[in-house]
Scaffold this motif. Structure first.
Motif, short mmCIF file in Angstrom:
data_model
loop_
_atom_site.label_atom_id
_atom_site.label_comp_id
_atom_site.label_asym_id
_atom_site.label_seq_id
_atom_site.Cartn_x
_atom_site.Cartn_y
_atom_site.Cartn_z
N HIS A 81 -7.17 1.66 -2.70
CA HIS A 81 -6.97 1.55 -3.72
C HIS A 81 -7.87 2.12 -4.39
CE1 HIS A 81 -10.91 -0.79 -3.59
NE2 HIS A 81 -10.48 -1.26 -4.92
N CYS A 102 -10.05 -4.57 -2.93
CA CYS A 102 -8.84 -4.45 -2.81
C CYS A 102 -8.20 -5.46 -1.16
CB CYS A 102 -8.42 -4.33 -2.37
SG CYS A 102 -8.04 -2.69 -1.04
N CYS A 141 -12.65 3.35 -2.26
CA CYS A 141 -11.63 2.64 -1.15
C CYS A 141 -10.81 3.83 -0.53
CB CYS A 141 -10.94 1.84 -1.61
SG CYS A 141 -9.21 0.13 -0.89
N CYS A 185 -13.01 -3.89 2.34
CA CYS A 185 -13.11 -3.36 0.83
C CYS A 185 -13.07 -4.75 0.29
CB CYS A 185 -12.14 -2.56 0.82
SG CYS A 185 -11.68 -2.57 -1.79
ZN ZN Z 1 -10.02 -1.14 -1.62
#
Ligand code: ZN
Length: 578
Positions: free
Chosen positions: A42, A63, A39, A60
């Motif tokens: 994050h 997150c 990702c 995602c």
């Molecule tokens: Zn993420």
């Protein structure tokens, strides 16, 4: 959204491929129907960032960030929605007709004026009037390559050099003032140039558009620097100097070097550190930390060794730590600022310094040691509290645990006593921005019901007839239900209005529901009926509980009958509702 016609937005959405766009930022790996990646929003070790090419959506699972290609660019590049549309339209060669955009036209004018001024100053620097400024630059070791790269120029010692140039191009002096480049004359009419006899350093936003200037005196006259005032395109502390030149290198290495001044940044770039930006104030601001967060996982602060520089480094730490960025601090030896050090000692010496950057705990403890010697118990406790206040800002995780361990080691106490002290300090200061609290899991039957509604429009009438919005317990699902029910438009524009819903939780849940298509679902109508049945059962169950508590045996009996009818072989043995 109002300024770009809907048809154009639809066309842009149809012609851009989310996989291609995202691949420009993170390498995607195809697994079955989906693409996965680590990702970009994050930090993670195993990929939970998922792209569904069929639905043209990303999500995602780590997150919760998700949405369509516009949302990706808005999040990744900091674009507004219209800017994201324009960006993709340009890529696809789709002309975007603009209807009346008075404010944005005003902004375009301001950007254009900064650009015109920059061109003017650069021309002067190269001409006969620029001799003194060129000498100044060569004394400071700024070569011609850096002059070009940073678009340096010179404002001559005249009262209206720039004003004449710009009015000659047909723009009114009033606008030169609005751009922060001229000042009104006192008591009389007319204007005069703000910057006179100064080396001109343009400040750009992250895309390279000039937003303002810093003007450096060539000699000892005060003030040493004059900066552009705040304008609609320039906010003090809202930009990082050199970011447009550094963003690529930062994105590649995930590390940003942050210095204080213009010349620190210019020198470090010239010395082979293209990932350098300057904070320009003394301490980093929240806006600047948010910009860094877009490109970097770690920030190394290289500040002046004077007390003001150290103070600045210290204040930036809290913001960086709260944003989950790794932090290193470099205080250069022999009282040298980064500009001087880079020029005199060279790349390798600077590399050694950067490699030996102190982490947060070491930096704070060694400062405290310098001040107090850290001999007495009281000094140690005071230093520990200072470090702990910073650790308290960190989210729970490996980094935080490591710092706690390290602090205990450095002070020669047990980790338990450090943890106890940390608890005594209480929760992090609420004024510091932190990640949103994780949302409660959605009730499975409600979630699947709304997911089927989203993905299979033909099931919607069945749902509207069977369940009311307020019967759903999750607020995000209620909102999606409401939008679905009221919406009169194409499925494309429906998805778009959900993907750009004002409530971030609604956007997140939408992306989550969209990303895993249910194409394998053979009978959506039956799944809807199952979900409705489960919700009905849930309701009966709750009523049953309250009837039992009230001792209403007649009602208990009636509800038990109802429950029996509902469950009598009518719940299919499907396993999609966990
Ligand atoms: Zn993420």
């Amino acid at each position: 959204m109002a300024f770009i016609p809907e048809e154009v937005i639809d066309q842009v959405l149809r012609t851009s491929n989310i996989v291609e766009v995202i691949e420009g930022y993170v390498p995607l790996k195809q697994t079955g129907k989906y693409y996965r990646a680590l990702c970009p929003f994050h930090t993670e070790k195993t990929p939970s960032f998922t792209v569904n090419p069929e639905r043209q959506i990303f999500y995602c699972f780590g997150c919760g960030e998700g949405g369509d290609v516009f949302r990706f660019l808005m999040r990744r590049e900091g674009f507004s929605f219209p800017d994201a549309v324009r960006h993709l339209a340009e890529r696809a060669g789709i002309p975007v007709p603009e209807r009346g955009r008075p404010r944005e036209e005003g902004l375009l004018k301001l950007f254009e004026l900064q650009r015109l001024a920059c061109d003017h100053f650069r021309k002067i620097l190269k001409g006969p009037e620029g001799t003194a400024a060129r000498e100044y630059l060569s004394q400071r070791g700024v070569g011609s390559e850096a002059v070009e790269r940073f678009q340096l120029g010179y404002a001559p010692a005249e009262w209206d050099g720039l004003l004449r140039e710009i009015t000659r191009l047909g723009l009114p002096p009033r606008q030169v003032e609005a751009a922060g480049l001229a000042l009104p004359r006192q008591g009389g009419r007319g204007y005069y140039d703000r910057f006179r006899d100064r080396l001109m350093i343009p400040i750009c936003d992250s895309t390279g558009k000039i937003v303002g200037f810093g003007g450096r005196a060539l000699g000892e006259q005060q003030p040493k620097y004059i900066n552009s005032p705040e304008t609609p395109v320039y906010k003090k502390g809202g930009h990082l100097y050199g970011l447009h030149l550094a963003s690529r290198a930062i994105r590649e290495t995930r590390v940003a070097l942050v210095v204080e001044g213009y010349f620190d940044a210019i020198s470090l770039h010239s010395a082979g550190f293209p990932q350098t930006v300057a904070s320009l104030g003394t301490a980093l601001t929240t806006d600047q930390v948010a910009l860094l967060r877009r490109y970097a996982d770690k920030v190394t602060l290289i500040f002046d060794p004077d007390p003001a520089g150290i103070q600045a480094a210290w204040r930036g730490l809290e913001l960086l730590v709260a944003e989950e960025l790794g932090v290193g601090v470099v205080i250069l030896p022999h009282g040298k600022d980064p500009d001087t050090f880079a020029r005199e000692s060279g790349k390798d010496a600077l590399l050694t310094q950067i490699a030996a950057a102190q982490d947060v705990v070491d930096f704070l403890l060694s400062r405290a040691e310098e001040r107090t010697g850290l001999q007495g118990v009281d000094d140690q406790a005071a230093a520990a509290r200072q470090v702990l206040r910073l650790i308290a800002l960190m989210p729970e995780g490996v980094r935080r645990a490591k710092y706690i361990q390290k602090l205990a080691e450095r002070l020669g106490v047990s980790e338990g006593s450090v943890l106890a002290e940390l608890r005594r300090l209480g929760s992090p200061d609420s004024t510091v921005p932190s990640a949103p609290p994780p949302s409660a899991p959605l009730p499975p039957a409600e979630k699947i019901l709304i997911q089927i509604c989203l993905l299979f429009p033909e099931t919607r009438p069945l749902v509207w007839g069977a369940i009311r919005e307020e019967e759903l317990s999750a607020s995000s699902l209620r909102s999606i239900y409401g939008v679905l029910r009221e919406f009169r438009g194409t499925e494309e524009s429906l998805a778009r209005s959900l993907n750009h819903h004002p409530d971030p939780l609604v956007r997140q849940v939408t992306a989550e529901l969209f990303v895993r298509g249910m194409e394998e679902c053979a009978d959506p109508h039956r799944m809807v009926q199952d979900c409705l049945l489960r919700l009905k059962l849930r309701e009966v169950q709750a009523e049953l509980k309250s009837a039992r508590e009230q001792g209403d045996l007649v009602r208990v009996q009636a509800l038990l009958d109802q429950k029996r009818t509902l469950t009598s072989g009518r719940i299919s043995e499907t396993d999609y509702i966990s």
